[in-house]
Design an enzyme around this catalytic site. Structure first.
Site, PDB file in Angstrom:
ATOM      1  NE  ARG A   1      -3.323  -1.537   2.638  1.00 40.72           N
ATOM      2  CZ  ARG A   1      -3.155  -0.024   2.969  1.00 40.72           C
ATOM      3  NH1 ARG A   1      -2.249  -0.046   3.878  1.00 40.72           N
ATOM      4  NH2 ARG A   1      -3.676   0.379   2.192  1.00 40.72           N
TER       5      ARG A   1
ATOM      6  NE  ARG B   1       0.361   2.447   9.517  1.00 37.27           N
ATOM      7  CZ  ARG B   1      -0.371   3.616   9.393  1.00 37.27           C
ATOM      8  NH1 ARG B   1      -0.371   4.902   9.953  1.00 37.27           N
ATOM      9  NH2 ARG B   1      -1.362   3.462   8.532  1.00 37.27           N
TER      10      ARG B   1
ATOM     11  CG  ASP C   1       1.222   1.584  -1.465  1.00 32.57           C
ATOM     12  OD1 ASP C   1       0.758   1.156  -0.381  1.00 32.57           O
ATOM     13  OD2 ASP C   1       0.851   2.467  -2.229  1.00 32.57           O
TER      14      ASP C   1
ATOM     15  CE1 TYR D   1      -4.590   7.101  -2.882  1.00 33.88           C
ATOM     16  CE2 TYR D   1      -5.251   5.452  -4.298  1.00 33.88           C
ATOM     17  CZ  TYR D   1      -5.146   5.869  -2.972  1.00 33.88           C
ATOM     18  OH  TYR D   1      -5.995   5.239  -1.870  1.00 33.88           O
TER      19      TYR D   1
ATOM     20  NE  ARG E   1       6.350   3.417   7.723  1.00 33.99           N
ATOM     21  CZ  ARG E   1       6.835   4.625   7.409  1.00 33.99           C
ATOM     22  NH1 ARG E   1       8.129   4.740   7.504  1.00 33.99           N
ATOM     23  NH2 ARG E   1       5.959   5.694   6.944  1.00 33.99           N
TER      24      ARG E   1
HETATM   25  O1  1CP Z   1       0.523  -6.916   3.909  1.00 34.71           O
HETATM   26  C1  1CP Z   1       0.657  -5.557   3.564  1.00 34.71           C
HETATM   27  O2  1CP Z   1       0.922  -4.638   4.236  1.00 34.71           O
HETATM   28  C2  1CP Z   1       0.834  -5.592   2.108  1.00 34.71           C
HETATM   29  C3  1CP Z   1       1.508  -4.441   1.419  1.00 34.71           C
HETATM   30  C4  1CP Z   1       0.376  -3.549   1.175  1.00 34.71           C
HETATM   31  C5  1CP Z   1      -0.566  -3.583   0.264  1.00 34.71           C
HETATM   32  C6  1CP Z   1      -1.323  -4.853  -0.694  1.00 34.71           C
HETATM   33  C7  1CP Z   1       0.431  -2.042   1.268  1.00 34.71           C
HETATM   34  C8  1CP Z   1       1.524  -1.590   2.398  1.00 34.71           C
HETATM   35  N1  1CP Z   1      -0.437  -1.574   0.602  1.00 34.71           N
HETATM   36  C9  1CP Z   1      -1.073  -2.390  -0.128  1.00 34.71           C
HETATM   37  C10 1CP Z   1      -2.258  -1.918  -0.947  1.00 34.71           C
HETATM   38  C11 1CP Z   1      -2.767  -0.358  -1.135  1.00 34.71           C
HETATM   39  N2  1CP Z   1      -2.004   0.546  -0.828  1.00 34.71           N
HETATM   40  C12 1CP Z   1      -4.202  -0.115  -1.556  1.00 34.71           C
HETATM   41  C13 1CP Z   1      -5.128  -1.002  -1.857  1.00 34.71           C
HETATM   42  C14 1CP Z   1      -6.003  -1.707  -0.742  1.00 34.71           C
HETATM   43  C15 1CP Z   1      -6.603  -0.684  -0.051  1.00 34.71           C
HETATM   44  O3  1CP Z   1      -7.668  -0.224  -0.488  1.00 34.71           O
HETATM   45  O4  1CP Z   1      -6.394  -0.600   1.335  1.00 34.71           O
HETATM   46  C16 1CP Z   1      -4.166   1.174  -1.663  1.00 34.71           C
HETATM   47  C17 1CP Z   1      -5.364   2.021  -1.903  1.00 34.71           C
HETATM   48  C18 1CP Z   1      -2.582   1.659  -1.143  1.00 34.71           C
HETATM   49  C19 1CP Z   1      -2.676   3.211  -1.357  1.00 34.71           C
HETATM   50  C20 1CP Z   1      -2.006   3.614   0.106  1.00 34.71           C
HETATM   51  N3  1CP Z   1      -0.704   3.259   0.650  1.00 34.71           N
HETATM   52  C21 1CP Z   1      -2.512   4.156   1.221  1.00 34.71           C
HETATM   53  C22 1CP Z   1      -4.194   4.322   1.323  1.00 34.71           C
HETATM   54  C23 1CP Z   1      -4.613   5.895   1.199  1.00 34.71           C
HETATM   55  C24 1CP Z   1      -6.118   6.092   1.242  1.00 34.71           C
HETATM   56  O5  1CP Z   1      -6.567   6.746   0.164  1.00 34.71           O
HETATM   57  O6  1CP Z   1      -6.780   5.488   1.817  1.00 34.71           O
HETATM   58  C25 1CP Z   1      -1.614   4.195   2.463  1.00 34.71           C
HETATM   59  C26 1CP Z   1      -2.020   4.873   3.691  1.00 34.71           C
HETATM   60  C27 1CP Z   1      -0.574   3.727   1.978  1.00 34.71           C
HETATM   61  C28 1CP Z   1       0.717   3.689   2.582  1.00 34.71           C
HETATM   62  C29 1CP Z   1       0.872   2.051   3.179  1.00 34.71           C
HETATM   63  N4  1CP Z   1       1.016   0.962   2.354  1.00 34.71           N
HETATM   64  C30 1CP Z   1       1.430  -0.162   2.904  1.00 34.71           C
HETATM   65  C31 1CP Z   1       1.248   0.158   4.508  1.00 34.71           C
HETATM   66  C32 1CP Z   1       1.681  -0.859   5.492  1.00 34.71           C
HETATM   67  C33 1CP Z   1       1.057   1.636   4.485  1.00 34.71           C
HETATM   68  C34 1CP Z   1       1.443   2.343   5.854  1.00 34.71           C
HETATM   69  C35 1CP Z   1       2.415   3.138   5.723  1.00 34.71           C
HETATM   70  C36 1CP Z   1       3.436   3.196   7.053  1.00 34.71           C
HETATM   71  O7  1CP Z   1       3.739   1.942   7.394  1.00 34.71           O
HETATM   72  O8  1CP Z   1       3.543   4.152   7.458  1.00 34.71           O
END
Ligand code: 1CP
Length: 338
Positions: A24, A28, A74, A146, A37
């Site tokens: 990640r 943010r 994502d 999910y 964003r």
């Molecule tokens: O560098 C990067 O940020 C790469 C892109 C990336 C990746 C590899 C994002 C962007 N998400 C992910 C993987 C991801 N997404 C996982 C697997 C890794 C982990 O366990 O953390 C999971 C479970 C998600 C689902 C997801 N998407 C959540 C998690 C919710 C939970 O159940 O805990 C969330 C909050 C998101 C939104 C999201 N995805 C990515 C970002 C930067 C964000 C935040 C949103 C924003 O900017 O407002």
């Protein structure tokens, strides 16, 4: 083409400084991400606007010079591609509308994910030649949590009930996700990624038989499918918090590498998964804390994996509270190694 340092461990090459990137690494904690964003309508819009998604993919590389970029998208784009409504509410995490299995769109991930392939082409054209590009997807069990729970879950009550009480229906759902995910990952390789990572964030809540049925088996099918077209593409699996079952996952899914979460002991990982590339496993909270604790942990991990193919990384995603200076400091500690 110059040899990309990220790929060296996958060829069995061990250098004094291992390659590195951070889970990640876009997001943010970076002010330049927050700026982009704020210009996009919502999070999915950002994922599906190649110009913006490519820009945020490149941001951490410009700042810190990691050896690999990971395409900005994502894991929940798969339910979206299958026709389930997915939204990201500010501060509340993802929300997915309930959908009947029969209403899920058939076939692969289809054209709905075409913007991600365009992002990959743009990123590849803009990246320094020596920087690798990683594509990714969620693993079927994690994506299904999910889809069934409607968002994040604490107890996974609904999905476990379904998997236990109606395994045939659940198997049909997992099949759909397997097919869409294989298609999605193959197209990412076609568009230009150097490696793939599969995120199994929630496999660790399953008993051994359920882990074998719903984590190892579907993952093995995806790996086999990709290998029929792309036999040499490195595939990294991340069975987060799966304890002793991590070794079975490593042995039976066919992945080349395992991303270790912070709880996995270095010595255990090295003996239990001798033939795999290992990646990890700094605790993201230690990265937030910084100071001596960070220095000590980075050194402990680098020394622990010094004699074998290894990619330095976090053991879970960067959190928004992370000071960017601490990431720059880790880059510095790695550079000291040569
Ligand atoms: O560098 C990067 O940020 C790469 C892109 C990336 C990746 C590899 C994002 C962007 N998400 C992910 C993987 C991801 N997404 C996982 C697997 C890794 C982990 O366990 O953390 C999971 C479970 C998600 C689902 C997801 N998407 C959540 C998690 C919710 C939970 O159940 O805990 C969330 C909050 C998101 C939104 C999201 N995805 C990515 C970002 C930067 C964000 C935040 C949103 C924003 O900017 O407002």
């Amino acid at each position: 083409m110059t040899e990309r340092p990220f790929l060296a461990p996958f060829k069995g090459i061990v250098r004094t400084r291992p390659p590195w990137w951070m889970l990640r690494q876009a997001g943010r904690y970076l002010p330049e991400y927050r700026e982009v964003r704020s210009r996009s309508k919502d999070f999915l819009d950002l994922c599906f606007t190649p110009e913006l998604a490519a820009e945020v993919t490149l941001q951490p590389i410009r700042r810190f010079g990691m050896d690999a970029a990971i395409v900005f998208s994502d894991i929940l784009v798969i339910p979206h591609a299958l026709g389930q409504s997915v939204s990201f509410l500010q501060g509340e995490g993802p929300k997915l509308e309930p959908i009947a299995l029969e209403r899920l769109e058939s076939a692969g991930a289809g054209e709905r994910l075409a913007p991600v392939y365009e992002t990959i082409r743009r990123v590849r054209a803009a990246l320094p030649d020596e920087t690798a590009l990683i594509g990714f997807a969620g693993s079927p069990w994690t994506v299904a949590t999910y889809m069934i729970e409607g968002g994040s879950s604490r107890d996974f009550a609904k999905i476990k009930q379904l998997a236990v009480s109606d395994p045939l229906t659940f198997a049909r759902l997992i099949d759909r996700v397997v097919i869409a995910t294989s298609d999605y990952l193959r197209r990412q390789v076609e568009a230009g990624v150097d490696a793939l990572q599969l995120f199994e964030s929630w496999g660790g809540v399953l008993s051994e038989p359920m882990f074998r049925q719903w984590v190892i088996e579907p993952t093995r099918r995806i790996v086999d499918d990709i290998r029929t077209t792309y036999p040499a593409i490195p595939i990294i699996g991340f069975p987060r918090a799966a304890g002793a079952l991590i070794a079975a996952y490593a042995a039976e899914t066919g992945v080349d590498a395992i991303n270790l979460d912070p709880t996995v002991p270095v010595a255990w990982a090295k003996t239990a998964m001798e033939s795999k590339v290992l990646q990890g496993n700094l605790d993201p909270m230690v990265l937030v804390a910084g100071g001596q604790a960070l220095d000590d942990e980075v050194r402990r991990i680098l020394d622990g994996f010094a004699d074998r193919p290894f990619v330095f990384n976090l053991g879970h995603g960067i959190v928004p509270e992370t000071p960017p200076d601490h990431v720059a400091h880790v880059a510095e500690l790695l550079r000291e190694r040569g």
